[in-house]
Design an enzyme around this catalytic site. Structure first.
Site, mmCIF file in Angstrom:
data_model
loop_
_atom_site.group_PDB
_atom_site.id
_atom_site.type_symbol
_atom_site.label_atom_id
_atom_site.label_comp_id
_atom_site.label_asym_id
_atom_site.label_seq_id
_atom_site.Cartn_x
_atom_site.Cartn_y
_atom_site.Cartn_z
ATOM 1 N N LEU A 1 -18.321 0.171 0.310
ATOM 2 C CA LEU A 1 -19.143 1.240 -0.266
ATOM 3 C C LEU A 1 -18.994 1.295 -1.779
ATOM 4 O O LEU A 1 -19.354 2.284 -2.411
ATOM 5 C CB LEU A 1 -18.754 2.592 0.353
ATOM 6 C CG LEU A 1 -18.986 2.716 1.864
ATOM 7 C CD1 LEU A 1 -18.520 4.072 2.369
ATOM 8 C CD2 LEU A 1 -20.447 2.491 2.201
ATOM 9 N N GLY A 2 -18.479 0.208 -2.352
ATOM 10 C CA GLY A 2 -18.347 0.161 -3.809
ATOM 11 C C GLY A 2 -17.494 1.277 -4.365
ATOM 12 O O GLY A 2 -17.852 1.915 -5.357
ATOM 13 N N GLY B 1 -17.035 4.083 -3.153
ATOM 14 C CA GLY B 1 -17.715 5.363 -2.948
ATOM 15 C C GLY B 1 -19.029 5.485 -3.694
ATOM 16 O O GLY B 1 -19.811 6.415 -3.452
ATOM 17 N N TYR C 1 0.832 -1.203 0.000
ATOM 18 C CA TYR C 1 0.000 0.000 0.000
ATOM 19 C C TYR C 1 0.871 1.259 0.000
ATOM 20 O O TYR C 1 1.718 1.437 0.878
ATOM 21 C CB TYR C 1 -0.933 0.022 1.211
ATOM 22 C CG TYR C 1 -2.084 -0.968 1.141
ATOM 23 C CD1 TYR C 1 -2.364 -1.680 -0.031
ATOM 24 C CD2 TYR C 1 -2.896 -1.189 2.239
ATOM 25 C CE1 TYR C 1 -3.414 -2.578 -0.087
ATOM 26 C CE2 TYR C 1 -3.956 -2.084 2.189
ATOM 27 C CZ TYR C 1 -4.208 -2.785 1.022
ATOM 28 O OH TYR C 1 -5.256 -3.678 0.961
#
Length: 340
Positions: free
Chosen positions: A212-213, A215, A57
């Site tokens: 949340l997909g 956003g 990351y």
């Protein structure tokens, strides 16, 4: 926040997990050090102790920032989860994959960046379809026996591989996977076909990423806001918009945000679930934290289920056929239904 047990373990983690993929700006986006620290501080002040990161990351910066923050705190309060598999070294052919050599190398590098002597939860990041599962499990068990890792977990791997792994681990007396990380949301429900039933069977906690997909389920794309998700993706199509409008409607009824509704939906789905809530702005985290204070009614859950329903395929849909079509099974279906 309240605390939950992670899988079939005694490890107590907060009911939301802080996703830190956006800590750092090495990939051209994300939160700087001050913002990342403010987000971690806010999460900890709310009782949050469960952090999710990975060796790759922001090219390692996410782990470094967490390490800088944790070194100023009570290390034992926090549960640090990181991952190994994806390539983080351009000159070493074994700096990627699920193999033991990469596992050991990656863990040593993560420990340095995190400034800690041990990793609480180590995930296999993604199945490479090359390394034998027994090699993976023996390596993880050795790390646990040496005290460098406390618990093993797995991410983005076929259900049959995880099942084989946990069964083998039980047979051999090795540490089993206690958590399963997969993409799961109202617009990505395919894990309900095999992965989530498997997790329930083995007592694993599911830690959904992109709950949340990306956003989409916050309604930001319907409001015309831009994001990193491509317009042609399954997060930004007609079906996703239909689902999001349902989420927004229920959010208006409750006086909360659409994100709160989308997160609470999976928390009420009847299996052990701790959503990973990512944030690059402190306001995003503050809104997500409000999720733990709401509850959806049975009618609202049904409305969301129907709006986002997917075919389970075979054999899932076959098992759901009515009893008339299954008479040849001599009433077996009826008996199963009664036991449920």
């Amino acid at each position: 926040m309240k605390y939950k047990l992670l899988g079939r373990s005694g490890l107590k983690v907060s009911e939301l997990c802080l996703g830190t993929m956006g800590f750092g700006t090495d990939n051209g986006w994300g939160a700087d050090k001050d913002t990342s620290f403010a987000i971690m501080e806010e999460f900890a002040n709310a009782g949050g102790n469960f952090f999710d990161t990975a060796n790759v990351y922001q090219k390692g910066t996410s782990e470094r920032l967490i390490g800088d923050f944790i070194s100023q705190q009570d290390r034992d309060f926090f549960v640090l989860a990181t991952k190994y598999t994806l390539k983080d070294n351009q000159t070493n052919p074994n700096a990627s994959g699920n193999n033991r050599k990469n596992m050991m190398r990656s863990v040593e590098e993560s420990l340095k960046r995190l400034k800690t002597d041990f990793i609480d939860v180590l995930y296999l990041h993604i199945w490479d379809d090359i390394t034998p599962i027994d090699e993976v499990l023996r390596g993880l068990d050795d790390l646990i026996r040496h005290g460098k890792v406390n618990y093993a977990a797995i991410s983005d791997t076929p259900a049959w591989v995880v099942s084989k792994g946990n069964t083998l681990a039980e047979l051999m007396g090795w540490s089993q996977f206690i958590a399963l990380q997969v993409e799961y949301s109202l617009i990505q429900r395919t894990p309900e076909r095999e992965l989530i039933p498997m997790a329930k069977h083995y007592g694993m906690t599911v830690t959904p990423w992109a709950p949340l997909g990306g956003g989409a389920l916050t309604g930001k794309y319907l409001r015309g806001e831009q994001g990193r998700v491509k317009a042609e993706s399954n997060r930004r199509n007609e079906n996703a918009e239909k689902i999001t409008r349902t989420v927004m409607s229920i959010a208006d009824e409750l006086g909360v945000t659409a994100g709160n509704v989308a997160l609470q939906w999976m928390r009420q789905k009847g299996f052990s679930c701790i959503p990973i809530v990512g944030a690059t702005k402190i306001d995003q985290l503050k809104e997500n934290l409000k999720t733990v204070d709401i509850a959806l009614t049975d009618a609202q859950m049904q409305q969301l289920d129907e709006a986002s329903n997917i075919p389970l395929g075979f054999p899932g849909d076959f098992f759901k056929e009515d009893a008339v079509k299954l008479n040849s099974f001599g009433g077996f279906y009826d008996r199963v239904e009664k036991r449920k």
